[in-house]
Design a protein around this motif. Structure first.
Motif, mmCIF file in Angstrom:
data_model
loop_
_atom_site.group_PDB
_atom_site.id
_atom_site.type_symbol
_atom_site.label_atom_id
_atom_site.label_comp_id
_atom_site.label_asym_id
_atom_site.label_seq_id
_atom_site.Cartn_x
_atom_site.Cartn_y
_atom_site.Cartn_z
ATOM 1 N N ASN A 1 2.176 10.503 6.034
ATOM 2 C CA ASN A 1 2.846 10.100 4.805
ATOM 3 C C ASN A 1 1.961 10.293 3.575
ATOM 4 O O ASN A 1 2.452 10.628 2.496
ATOM 5 N N ARG A 2 0.665 10.099 3.731
ATOM 6 C CA ARG A 2 -0.256 10.343 2.619
ATOM 7 C C ARG A 2 -0.288 11.827 2.259
ATOM 8 O O ARG A 2 -0.338 12.183 1.079
ATOM 9 N N ASN B 1 2.178 13.895 2.715
ATOM 10 C CA ASN B 1 3.470 14.103 2.057
ATOM 11 C C ASN B 1 3.385 13.748 0.574
ATOM 12 O O ASN B 1 3.775 14.531 -0.303
ATOM 13 N N LYS B 2 2.837 12.591 0.293
ATOM 14 C CA LYS B 2 2.740 12.132 -1.093
ATOM 15 C C LYS B 2 1.841 13.051 -1.917
ATOM 16 O O LYS B 2 2.166 13.413 -3.055
ATOM 17 N N ARG B 3 0.714 13.449 -1.353
ATOM 18 C CA ARG B 3 -0.228 14.287 -2.082
ATOM 19 C C ARG B 3 0.320 15.685 -2.347
ATOM 20 O O ARG B 3 -0.043 16.311 -3.344
ATOM 21 N N GLY C 1 3.293 16.412 -3.305
ATOM 22 C CA GLY C 1 4.013 16.305 -4.566
ATOM 23 C C GLY C 1 3.081 16.159 -5.754
ATOM 24 O O GLY C 1 3.328 16.707 -6.826
ATOM 25 N N GLU C 2 1.986 15.422 -5.558
ATOM 26 C CA GLU C 2 1.054 15.187 -6.651
ATOM 27 C C GLU C 2 0.214 16.422 -6.988
ATOM 28 O O GLU C 2 -0.146 16.645 -8.146
#
Length: 213
Positions: A83-84, A86-88, A90-91
């Motif tokens: 999940n981390r 996944n988030k990164r 986008g960032e």
């Protein structure tokens, strides 16, 4: 495991032009996997003329494979790491795709050799293969959550395979890990980590459907 919806949805990308900055592959494991996921998405998008069209399923698999690999370091899958990543993704996306992202492809291939494997084989042991297939099918369904409209037939086949395996592998899983759910859960996480190393997720799942129709 938390849903990974959107992990493979990095689609509308800005392609770098002249004068774009050079990029390096990050040392941080999460950022490294996220960067390679963005590079994979950008590479796939360049071969699909219609920016609104979905990416090929195999390309989607390669994108989320990096999160799976990062989450499987150490031999046991960790959902929070996936999940981390996944988030990164986008960032980091804009900063990567505005730079010389194509130059990162060789570094990604070297850092994640399993992501380059398209010729795959399932584990020889029946229970090992069953666990790998069931867990990878579950991960894929979460990673592609909301994409049934584009990949409905394939996802339905994976779902049927997973459903049939869930009951078939239960006796073997109990024999190996015992009756406690915690121990069985650890065995499943180890199986998913092993599945990550087999190669392209969609190629692995196609082998799974062949072996466990």
């Amino acid at each position: 495991m938390k849903p990974l919806a959107g992990l493979a949805g990095t689609a509308l990308l800005l392609l770098a032009g002249c004068g774009a900055k050079s990029l390096d592959l990050p040392a941080d494991p999460v950022d490294r996997a996220a960067t390679c996921g963005v590079v994979a998405a950008a590479t796939a998008r360049t071969s699909v003329p219609d920016v609104k069209a979905p990416l090929p399923l195999a390309a989607q698999g390669k994108i989320f494979h990096y999160a799976l690999l990062a989450a499987s370091e150490g031999g046991e899958f960790k959902a929070d790491t996936a999940n981390r990543v996944n988030k990164r993704m986008g960032e980091l996306q804009e900063g990567i795709t505005s730079g010389k992202w194509r130059d990162l492809a060789p570094a990604c291939a070297a850092a994640f050799p399993a992501a380059e494997k398209t010729e795959v084989s399932l584990p020889e042991g029946r229970l090992d293969a069953q666990l790998a297939c069931e867990e990878l099918a579950e991960f894929t369904s979460l990673a592609l959550e909301g994409s049934e409209v584009h990949y409905g037939n394939e996802l339905a086949a994976y779902r049927r395979m997973r459903s049939s395996l869930n009951d078939a592998l239960a006796p073997g899983l109990r024999a190996r890990a015992g009756a406690k759910l915690e121990a069985q859960g650890r065995e499943r996480k180890r199986a998913l980590a092993a599945a990550a190393q087999l190669g392209s997720p969609m190629a692995v799942l196609d082998k799974c459907v062949e072996r466990f129709p």
